[in-house]
Design a protein around this motif. Structure first.
Motif, PDB file in Angstrom:
ATOM      1  N   GLU A  57       1.202  -1.364  -0.284  1.00 18.81           N
ATOM      2  CA  GLU A  57      -0.071   0.175   0.348  1.00 18.81           C
ATOM      3  C   GLU A  57       0.735   1.144   0.253  1.00 18.81           C
ATOM      4  N   ILE A  58       2.372   1.117  -0.227  1.00 18.35           N
ATOM      5  CA  ILE A  58       3.241   2.360  -0.192  1.00 18.35           C
ATOM      6  C   ILE A  58       3.803   2.614  -1.441  1.00 18.35           C
ATOM      7  N   ASP A  59       2.946   3.768  -1.963  1.00 17.18           N
ATOM      8  CA  ASP A  59       3.182   4.302  -2.873  1.00 17.18           C
ATOM      9  C   ASP A  59       4.592   3.821  -4.138  1.00 17.18           C
ATOM     10  N   GLY A  60       5.407   4.126  -2.860  1.00 15.10           N
ATOM     11  CA  GLY A  60       7.417   3.785  -3.503  1.00 15.10           C
ATOM     12  C   GLY A  60       7.031   2.518  -3.471  1.00 15.10           C
ATOM     13  N   ILE A  61       6.797   1.732  -2.561  1.00 13.08           N
ATOM     14  CA  ILE A  61       7.334   0.240  -2.422  1.00 13.08           C
ATOM     15  C   ILE A  61       6.548  -0.481  -3.974  1.00 13.08           C
ATOM     16  N   ARG A  62       5.289  -0.092  -3.913  1.00  9.71           N
ATOM     17  CA  ARG A  62       5.144  -0.996  -4.540  1.00  9.71           C
ATOM     18  C   ARG A  62       5.099  -0.472  -6.040  1.00  9.71           C
ATOM     19  N   GLU A  63       5.618   1.180  -6.427  1.00  8.80           N
ATOM     20  CA  GLU A  63       6.762   1.296  -8.023  1.00  8.80           C
ATOM     21  C   GLU A  63       7.614   0.912  -7.502  1.00  8.80           C
ATOM     22  N   TRP A  64       8.082   1.062  -6.872  1.00  9.77           N
ATOM     23  CA  TRP A  64       9.703   0.276  -6.941  1.00  9.77           C
ATOM     24  C   TRP A  64       9.616  -0.823  -7.399  1.00  9.77           C
ATOM     25  N   ARG A  65       9.001  -1.598  -6.594  1.00  6.10           N
ATOM     26  CA  ARG A  65       8.739  -3.518  -7.514  1.00  6.10           C
ATOM     27  C   ARG A  65       8.119  -3.364  -8.292  1.00  6.10           C
ATOM     28  N   LYS A  66       7.583  -2.840  -9.757  1.00  8.89           N
ATOM     29  CA  LYS A  66       7.325  -3.178 -10.228  1.00  8.89           C
ATOM     30  C   LYS A  66       7.728  -2.597 -11.356  1.00  8.89           C
ATOM     31  N   VAL A  67       9.094  -1.742 -10.998  1.00 11.40           N
ATOM     32  CA  VAL A  67       9.820  -1.163 -11.596  1.00 11.40           C
ATOM     33  C   VAL A  67      11.216  -2.227 -12.186  1.00 11.40           C
ATOM     34  N   TRP A  68      11.745  -3.309 -10.737  1.00 13.40           N
ATOM     35  CA  TRP A  68      12.273  -4.856 -10.217  1.00 13.40           C
ATOM     36  C   TRP A  68      11.912  -5.670 -11.093  1.00 13.40           C
ATOM     37  N   LYS A  69      10.381  -5.842 -11.656  1.00 14.98           N
ATOM     38  CA  LYS A  69      10.039  -6.836 -12.262  1.00 14.98           C
ATOM     39  C   LYS A  69      10.127  -6.092 -13.942  1.00 14.98           C
ATOM     40  N   ALA A  70       9.842  -4.738 -14.029  1.00 18.26           N
ATOM     41  CA  ALA A  70      10.182  -4.612 -15.432  1.00 18.26           C
ATOM     42  C   ALA A  70      11.641  -3.714 -15.386  1.00 18.26           C
ATOM     43  N   LEU A  71      12.440  -4.610 -15.372  1.00 17.77           N
ATOM     44  CA  LEU A  71      13.760  -4.565 -15.816  1.00 17.77           C
ATOM     45  C   LEU A  71      14.847  -5.976 -15.101  1.00 17.77           C
ATOM     46  N   GLY A  72      13.673  -7.086 -14.883  1.00 19.50           N
ATOM     47  CA  GLY A  72      14.119  -8.228 -14.993  1.00 19.50           C
ATOM     48  C   GLY A  72      14.953  -9.426 -14.096  1.00 19.50           C
ATOM     49  N   ALA A  73      14.252  -7.893 -12.394  1.00 22.05           N
ATOM     50  CA  ALA A  73      14.566  -8.089 -11.061  1.00 22.05           C
ATOM     51  C   ALA A  73      13.751  -9.000 -10.531  1.00 22.05           C
ATOM     52  N   ASP A  74      14.221  -9.734  -9.154  1.00 19.30           N
ATOM     53  CA  ASP A  74      12.775 -10.336  -8.146  1.00 19.30           C
ATOM     54  C   ASP A  74      12.632  -9.309  -7.194  1.00 19.30           C
ATOM     55  N   PRO A  75      11.926  -8.532  -7.386  1.00 21.63           N
ATOM     56  CA  PRO A  75      12.229  -7.455  -5.752  1.00 21.63           C
ATOM     57  C   PRO A  75      11.313  -8.355  -4.439  1.00 21.63           C
ATOM     58  N   ASN A  76      11.211  -9.890  -4.668  1.00 28.60           N
ATOM     59  CA  ASN A  76      11.025 -10.579  -3.751  1.00 28.60           C
ATOM     60  C   ASN A  76      12.339 -10.714  -2.365  1.00 28.60           C
ATOM     61  N   ARG A  77      13.160 -11.167  -3.697  1.00 30.56           N
ATOM     62  CA  ARG A  77      14.301 -11.765  -3.330  1.00 30.56           C
ATOM     63  C   ARG A  77      15.502 -10.494  -3.419  1.00 30.56           C
ATOM     64  N   TYR A  78      15.588  -9.927  -4.465  1.00 33.56           N
ATOM     65  CA  TYR A  78      16.417  -8.858  -3.725  1.00 33.56           C
ATOM     66  C   TYR A  78      15.362  -7.286  -4.091  1.00 33.56           C
ATOM     67  N   ARG A  79      15.014  -6.733  -2.409  1.00 34.76           N
ATOM     68  CA  ARG A  79      14.760  -5.755  -2.588  1.00 34.76           C
ATOM     69  C   ARG A  79      14.724  -4.514  -2.901  1.00 34.76           C
ATOM     70  N   PRO A  80      13.498  -3.187  -3.417  1.00 30.48           N
ATOM     71  CA  PRO A  80      15.175  -2.084  -3.092  1.00 30.48           C
ATOM     72  C   PRO A  80      15.314  -1.813  -1.447  1.00 30.48           C
ATOM     73  N   SER A  81      16.058  -0.719  -1.912  1.00 26.42           N
ATOM     74  CA  SER A  81      16.271  -0.486   0.171  1.00 26.42           C
ATOM     75  C   SER A  81      15.144   0.143   0.677  1.00 26.42           C
ATOM     76  N   VAL A  82      14.343   1.125  -0.209  1.00 28.79           N
ATOM     77  CA  VAL A  82      13.319   1.813   0.490  1.00 28.79           C
ATOM     78  C   VAL A  82      12.496   0.234   1.969  1.00 28.79           C
ATOM     79  N   GLU A  83      11.740  -0.215   0.268  1.00 29.33           N
ATOM     80  CA  GLU A  83      11.340  -1.793   1.679  1.00 29.33           C
ATOM     81  C   GLU A  83      11.665  -2.467   2.219  1.00 29.33           C
ATOM     82  N   ALA A  84      13.284  -1.995   2.654  1.00 26.81           N
ATOM     83  CA  ALA A  84      14.217  -3.106   3.630  1.00 26.81           C
ATOM     84  C   ALA A  84      14.329  -1.785   4.767  1.00 26.81           C
ATOM     85  N   LEU A  85      14.363  -0.929   4.267  1.00 27.86           N
ATOM     86  CA  LEU A  85      13.498   0.699   5.278  1.00 27.86           C
ATOM     87  C   LEU A  85      12.544   0.081   6.259  1.00 27.86           C
ATOM     88  N   TYR A  86      12.023   0.336   5.116  1.00 24.83           N
ATOM     89  CA  TYR A  86      10.190  -0.048   5.818  1.00 24.83           C
ATOM     90  C   TYR A  86       9.889  -1.101   6.861  1.00 24.83           C
TER      91      TYR A  86
END
Length: 240
Positions: A57-86
């Motif tokens: 539900e956090i806009d930044g986390i949701r959007e950056w997960r989409k970026v991860w997937k679009a570029l070919g990475a797995d956001p469940n394995r390599y989380r964007p740093s903001v999600e790791a902080l949260y």
């Protein structure tokens, strides 16, 4: 020094954008009590907020997960740093104070819900590219281990990768001797350019109000994919 986003990024994420803030002649030190208190209080307030909201539900986390997937990475394995902080905050594993620069970087990331990185300008050489990591790309990270960056968004200078919205490198880390800083805000793709510029300006103003120096902020996006960052003089480089 040219700082530019490679065209292939826009092929996958057309609204991709970053803010680049150059801090010149700044002074990094122990954080003032005001900043330490603000960082701690924000984390405590965020903890209670996260009890009522899922991470998606956090806009930044949701959007950056989409970026991860679009570029070919797995956001469940390599989380964007903001999600790791949260996730740390949600466990009351609050981040401790480090320095007047790093604490602000952490606060900005938490406050705006975006990955954010600060890099020692004096350790960077040649042009900087925002690109996607290849199989051979990786570095020793601030998380204490070697990190493979395959299919993960990276910042790469003329020498090697040095930063990412996943985890940053030891090579470009900020210290209390650092006087020239590149601050990269990995903005939400749905944020407009005008709003992004206002956010970057606000961050620059707050940073210089605590650390001194000058701040110059620019937004890179598909219509403006590159900027020129002033090269360091031999004297500035020799101080590193």
């Amino acid at each position: 020094m040219k700082f530019h986003i490679e065209p292939a990024i826009f092929d996958e994420v057309p609204e991709f954008k970053v803010a680049i803030i150059h801090y010149n002649r700044t002074t990094v030190s122990d954080s003032p009590q005001m900043l330490k208190g603000r960082l701690q209080l924000f984390q405590e307030q965020l903890f209670f907020e996260l009890e009522e909201r899922s991470f998606n539900e956090i806009d930044g986390i949701r959007e950056w997960r989409k970026v991860w997937k679009a570029l070919g990475a797995d956001p469940n394995r390599y989380r964007p740093s903001v999600e790791a902080l949260y996730r740390r905050v949600s466990k009351q594993d609050y981040l401790k104070s480090h320095s007047s620069a790093i604490d602000l970087n952490t606060l900005f990331s938490l406050q705006y819900g975006i990955p954010s990185g600060m890099y020692n300008r004096e350790t960077l050489f040649g042009d900087i590219r925002v690109t996607t990591g290849q199989a051979e790309d990786g570095y020793d990270g601030l998380n204490g281990r070697f990190n493979s960056l395959h299919n993960i968004l990276i910042l790469k200078d003329g020498y090697s990768p040095f930063g990412s919205p996943y985890v940053d490198s030891v090579r470009s880390a900020i210290t209390e001797e650092t006087t020239e800083i590149l601050h990269v805000l990995f903005l939400r793709p749905d944020m407009g350019v005008e709003e992004a510029q206002s956010l970057a300006n606000a961050c620059g103003t707050m940073f210089t109000s605590i650390n001194g120096g000058e701040a110059t902020a620019s937004i890179l996006h598909q219509g403006k994919p590159s900027i020129e960052v002033p090269d360091l003089t031999p004297h500035e480089r020799s101080n590193y």
